[in-house]
Design an enzyme around this catalytic site. Structure first.
Site, PDB file in Angstrom:
ATOM      1  N   SER A  68     -80.229 -11.468  87.490  1.00 46.84           N
ATOM      2  CA  SER A  68     -80.398 -12.577  86.540  1.00 46.84           C
ATOM      3  C   SER A  68     -79.723 -12.252  85.210  1.00 46.84           C
ATOM      4  O   SER A  68     -79.442 -11.087  84.901  1.00 46.84           O
ATOM      5  CB  SER A  68     -81.907 -12.804  86.324  1.00 46.84           C
ATOM      6  OG  SER A  68     -82.156 -13.776  85.339  1.00 46.84           O
ATOM      7  N   ASP A 114     -82.566  -4.873  91.527  1.00 43.47           N
ATOM      8  CA  ASP A 114     -83.517  -5.753  90.835  1.00 43.47           C
ATOM      9  C   ASP A 114     -84.825  -5.745  91.620  1.00 43.47           C
ATOM     10  O   ASP A 114     -84.806  -5.568  92.837  1.00 43.47           O
ATOM     11  CB  ASP A 114     -82.965  -7.179  90.749  1.00 43.47           C
ATOM     12  CG  ASP A 114     -83.607  -7.979  89.621  1.00 43.47           C
ATOM     13  OD1 ASP A 114     -82.925  -8.190  88.580  1.00 43.47           O
ATOM     14  OD2 ASP A 114     -84.783  -8.380  89.757  1.00 43.47           O
ATOM     15  N   TYR A 133     -92.457  -5.126  72.479  1.00 43.65           N
ATOM     16  CA  TYR A 133     -91.037  -5.233  72.854  1.00 43.65           C
ATOM     17  C   TYR A 133     -90.149  -4.530  71.813  1.00 43.65           C
ATOM     18  O   TYR A 133     -89.254  -3.755  72.165  1.00 43.65           O
ATOM     19  CB  TYR A 133     -90.676  -6.716  72.971  1.00 43.65           C
ATOM     20  CG  TYR A 133     -89.259  -6.996  73.400  1.00 43.65           C
ATOM     21  CD1 TYR A 133     -88.859  -6.810  74.719  1.00 43.65           C
ATOM     22  CD2 TYR A 133     -88.310  -7.467  72.493  1.00 43.65           C
ATOM     23  CE1 TYR A 133     -87.555  -7.080  75.123  1.00 43.65           C
ATOM     24  CE2 TYR A 133     -87.013  -7.738  72.888  1.00 43.65           C
ATOM     25  CZ  TYR A 133     -86.643  -7.552  74.202  1.00 43.65           C
ATOM     26  OH  TYR A 133     -85.349  -7.814  74.600  1.00 43.65           O
TER      27      TYR A 133
END
Ligand code: NAD
Length: 243
Positions: free
Chosen positions: A14, A35, A146
């Site tokens: 992606s 992935d 994050y």
């Protein structure tokens, strides 16, 4: 054909990873797509075969050392490692749980470490490792876990560049700004509009912009550059107002 330079790309199903896989395939690399989303990675593999690219695909989680080692073990060589697997769930500071924090750091930072260590073991002189940090490493609201993980990626990149320089392996990081991918399409329309409004261009970057910068570090012609973080963010990290 096994003598072709081989690039491993995590998060390759992606967004930035998939755009990078396309760009490096166009540059002549054999591509190994990794992935954790099996359906999406199979879809990417089908696209690559339709386009006549040399590729292999593995459904694996970057935190799973045995699965990552097995993917490397299936290939004759590894020249480039691109670490694009990542997660970025938006969460207000007071709502981040220990589990939220651990998961983001585990995928974004520990997962990068696992893949880089396994890759470096198998690389020869001239190997290139690319990590993906974020413009958000400089700070961003509602993303403390994050931001911490992506600032950690910059530190890890510099440390690995030192530890691997005698082996002739370069390690660099790309810090993308807001980019149009699966991750940012999960935002609500209001969150997406607010994030776009903060961009100098007023819109997210196309993932190919980030892939093109990654291709610079992946090239055998730039292997003397190491330990660097390149911000690819349309100038947002420069600050400044109104221009
Ligand atoms: P994306 O969601 O489109 O792609 C991420 C891919 O990583 C997905 O295919 C997902 O299945 C895979 N993945 C997630 N966790 C994994 C795991 N544990 N093991 C293996 N695969 C895993 O998102 P993207 O925007 O393309 O993100 C790529 C990288 O770029 C991430 O590290 C992200 O933090 C970073 N980044 C993105 C932006 C942005 O605005 N999109 C900005 C800065 C940095």
């Amino acid at each position: 054909m096994m003598n072709k330079e081989t690039a491993f790309i995590t998060g390759a199903a992606s967004g930035i990873g998939r755009a990078t896989a396309r760009r490096l395939a166009e540059d002549g690399f054999r591509i190994v797509l990794i992935d954790r989303d099996r359906a999406l990675v199979d879809d990417a593999m089908a696209e690559f075969l339709r386009n006549g690219y040399e590729a292999a695909a593995h459904a694996a989680d970057v935190r799973d050392r045995a699965a990552i080692a097995a993917a490397f073990g299936a290939e004759a060589r590894i020249d480039v490692m691109v670490n694009a697997a990542g997660i970025g769930p938006m969460r207000a500071f007071h709502e981040i749980t220990d589990e939220d924090f651990r998961e983001v750091v585990d995928v974004n930072l520990l997962g990068t470490f696992v893949c880089c260590q396994e890759a470096a073991k198998r690389m020869r002189t001239g190997g290139r490792i690319i990590t993906i940090s974020s413009r958000a490493a400089l700070g961003a609201g509602n993303f403390a876990h994050y931001v911490a993980s992506k600032a950690g990626v910059i530190g890890l990149t510099r440390a690995m560049a030192i530890d691997l320089r005698r082996a002739g392996i370069s390690v660099n990081s790309i810090a993308p700004g807001f980019t149009d991918t699966g991750m940012t399409r999960q935002l609500s329309p209001e969150q997406h509009a607010a994030a776009s409004a903060l961009e100098p261009s007023g819109q997210p970057a196309d993932p190919s912009e980030i892939a093109n910068a990654i291709a610079f570090f992946a090239s055998p012609r730039t292997s003397f550059v190491t330990g660097q973080t390149l911000f690819v963010d349309g100038g947002k990290s420069l600050g400044g107002q109104g221009v």
